[in-house]
Motif scaffolding. Structure first.
Motif, short mmCIF file in Angstrom:
data_model
loop_
_atom_site.label_atom_id
_atom_site.label_comp_id
_atom_site.label_asym_id
_atom_site.label_seq_id
_atom_site.Cartn_x
_atom_site.Cartn_y
_atom_site.Cartn_z
N LEU A 72 0.82 -1.21 0.00
CA LEU A 72 0.00 0.00 0.00
C LEU A 72 0.85 1.26 0.00
O LEU A 72 0.52 2.25 -0.67
CB LEU A 72 -0.93 0.00 1.21
N ILE A 73 1.95 1.22 0.74
CA ILE A 73 2.86 2.37 0.75
C ILE A 73 3.43 2.60 -0.65
O ILE A 73 3.51 3.74 -1.12
CB ILE A 73 3.98 2.17 1.78
N SER A 74 3.77 1.53 -1.35
CA SER A 74 4.30 1.65 -2.72
C SER A 74 3.28 2.30 -3.64
O SER A 74 3.62 3.15 -4.47
CB SER A 74 4.68 0.28 -3.26
N VAL A 75 2.02 1.91 -3.52
CA VAL A 75 0.97 2.49 -4.35
C VAL A 75 0.84 3.98 -4.06
O VAL A 75 0.74 4.80 -4.99
CB VAL A 75 -0.37 1.76 -4.12
N LEU A 76 0.88 4.35 -2.78
CA LEU A 76 0.78 5.77 -2.44
C LEU A 76 1.99 6.55 -2.97
O LEU A 76 1.83 7.67 -3.48
CB LEU A 76 0.65 5.96 -0.94
N VAL A 77 3.16 5.98 -2.87
CA VAL A 77 4.36 6.65 -3.38
C VAL A 77 4.23 6.86 -4.89
O VAL A 77 4.57 7.93 -5.41
CB VAL A 77 5.63 5.84 -3.03
N GLU A 78 3.73 5.88 -5.61
CA GLU A 78 3.55 6.00 -7.06
C GLU A 78 2.55 7.09 -7.42
O GLU A 78 2.64 7.71 -8.46
CB GLU A 78 3.07 4.67 -7.64
N ARG A 79 1.59 7.34 -6.56
CA ARG A 79 0.54 8.32 -6.85
C ARG A 79 0.82 9.70 -6.26
O ARG A 79 0.00 10.60 -6.37
CB ARG A 79 -0.81 7.80 -6.36
N TRP A 80 1.97 9.87 -5.62
CA TRP A 80 2.34 11.15 -5.03
C TRP A 80 2.90 12.07 -6.10
O TRP A 80 3.77 11.69 -6.87
CB TRP A 80 3.39 10.95 -3.94
N HIS A 81 2.37 13.28 -6.18
CA HIS A 81 2.86 14.27 -7.14
C HIS A 81 3.56 15.36 -6.34
O HIS A 81 2.92 16.11 -5.59
CB HIS A 81 1.71 14.85 -7.95
N LEU A 82 4.86 15.45 -6.53
CA LEU A 82 5.68 16.38 -5.77
C LEU A 82 5.30 17.83 -6.04
O LEU A 82 5.31 18.66 -5.13
CB LEU A 82 7.16 16.15 -6.10
N GLU A 83 4.94 18.14 -7.30
CA GLU A 83 4.63 19.52 -7.65
C GLU A 83 3.44 20.05 -6.86
O GLU A 83 3.42 21.20 -6.41
CB GLU A 83 4.30 19.65 -9.15
N THR A 84 2.41 19.23 -6.70
CA THR A 84 1.19 19.68 -6.01
C THR A 84 1.13 19.18 -4.57
O THR A 84 0.23 19.58 -3.82
CB THR A 84 -0.06 19.19 -6.75
N ARG A 85 2.06 18.30 -4.20
CA ARG A 85 2.09 17.70 -2.86
C ARG A 85 0.75 17.03 -2.51
O ARG A 85 0.19 17.22 -1.44
CB ARG A 85 2.48 18.72 -1.80
N THR A 86 0.25 16.29 -3.50
CA THR A 86 -1.01 15.58 -3.31
C THR A 86 -0.88 14.16 -3.85
O THR A 86 0.01 13.87 -4.66
CB THR A 86 -2.18 16.26 -4.05
N PHE A 87 -1.79 13.31 -3.41
CA PHE A 87 -1.92 11.97 -3.99
C PHE A 87 -2.97 12.07 -5.08
O PHE A 87 -4.05 12.63 -4.88
CB PHE A 87 -2.40 10.96 -2.94
N HIS A 88 -2.67 11.52 -6.27
CA HIS A 88 -3.63 11.49 -7.36
C HIS A 88 -4.24 10.10 -7.40
O HIS A 88 -3.60 9.14 -7.82
CB HIS A 88 -2.96 11.85 -8.70
N LEU A 89 -5.47 10.01 -6.95
CA LEU A 89 -6.18 8.74 -6.88
C LEU A 89 -7.27 8.72 -7.94
O LEU A 89 -7.59 9.74 -8.56
CB LEU A 89 -6.79 8.57 -5.48
N LEU A 90 -7.87 7.55 -8.16
CA LEU A 90 -8.93 7.43 -9.16
C LEU A 90 -10.11 8.34 -8.83
O LEU A 90 -10.79 8.83 -9.73
CB LEU A 90 -9.40 5.98 -9.25
N CYS A 91 -10.36 8.58 -7.57
CA CYS A 91 -11.50 9.42 -7.17
C CYS A 91 -11.15 10.91 -7.14
O CYS A 91 -12.00 11.74 -6.87
CB CYS A 91 -12.01 8.97 -5.82
N GLY A 92 -9.89 11.26 -7.40
CA GLY A 92 -9.49 12.66 -7.39
C GLY A 92 -8.21 12.87 -6.59
O GLY A 92 -7.52 11.92 -6.23
N GLU A 93 -7.91 14.13 -6.31
CA GLU A 93 -6.71 14.45 -5.54
C GLU A 93 -7.00 14.34 -4.05
O GLU A 93 -8.10 14.62 -3.59
CB GLU A 93 -6.25 15.87 -5.85
N CYS A 94 -5.97 13.96 -3.31
CA CYS A 94 -6.11 13.80 -1.87
C CYS A 94 -4.84 14.31 -1.20
O CYS A 94 -3.73 14.05 -1.67
CB CYS A 94 -6.32 12.32 -1.53
N ILE A 95 -5.01 15.04 -0.14
CA ILE A 95 -3.87 15.53 0.61
C ILE A 95 -4.12 15.23 2.09
O ILE A 95 -5.25 15.26 2.56
CB ILE A 95 -3.66 17.04 0.39
#
Length: 161
Positions: A24-47
């Motif tokens: 799960l940590i690997s999935v979150l790391v893959e979805r982390w966008h450094l520019e916006t400091r958010t996680f990009h998930l299928l349901c939208g952005e999450c911080i």
């Protein structure tokens, strides 16, 4: 518990250790966008905001920021005055305490413990929570004495964020 309540750490006693789910940590790391400091998930952005963490842990976030302490002249003296004991290996570059030392010296209180001994044990427990749970890292075996200096006055601890 009375000292943990006084400093605002009573909710941290409910935090249990847990096994990390590296998949799960690997999935979150893959979805982390450094520019916006958010996680990009299928349901939208999450911080994850500081307020989210505060609500989950029950800790205050509206006080003075803890940014570290510049220089503490006599770390062994500070340790002795706030914990009542020094590690055997306290040398000139003494800056932290190991969790094994904290556990060995403060895990059990005698039934006849004085109020001062209870305060020492409360400080040791809070030190373990700070570095072992709230701000853990890969080492997870040492806590810097700068945190101990913040626990000198239990009345003042609640004023920190």
């Amino acid at each position: 518990m009375s000292y943990l309540e006084l400093v605002g750490f009573e909710s941290t006693t409910l935090i249990q250790t847990f096994d990390l789910r590296y998949d799960l940590i690997s999935v979150l790391v893959e979805r982390w966008h450094l520019e916006t400091r958010t996680f990009h998930l299928l349901c939208g952005e999450c911080i994850v905001a500081l307020e989210d963490v505060a609500l989950q842990l029950g800790l205050p976030i509206d006080g003075s920021a803890v940014r570290g302490i510049g220089t503490i002249a006599e770390l062994p003296a500070l340790c002795y005055s706030l914990l009542g004991i020094l590690p055997n290996d306290a040398k000139s570059k003494f800056t932290g305490l190991t969790f094994s030392w904290l556990k060995a010296n403060f895990e059990h209180l005698s039934i006849n413990a004085t109020e001062k001994e209870v305060m020492y044990a409360a400080r040791a427990y809070i030190m373990h929570i700070i570095r072992g749970v709230l701000m853990s890292d890969v080492n997870k075996n040492r806590v810097h004495l700068m945190y101990l200096s913040l626990l000198a006055d239990f009345q003042n601890v609640r004023s920190y964020s």
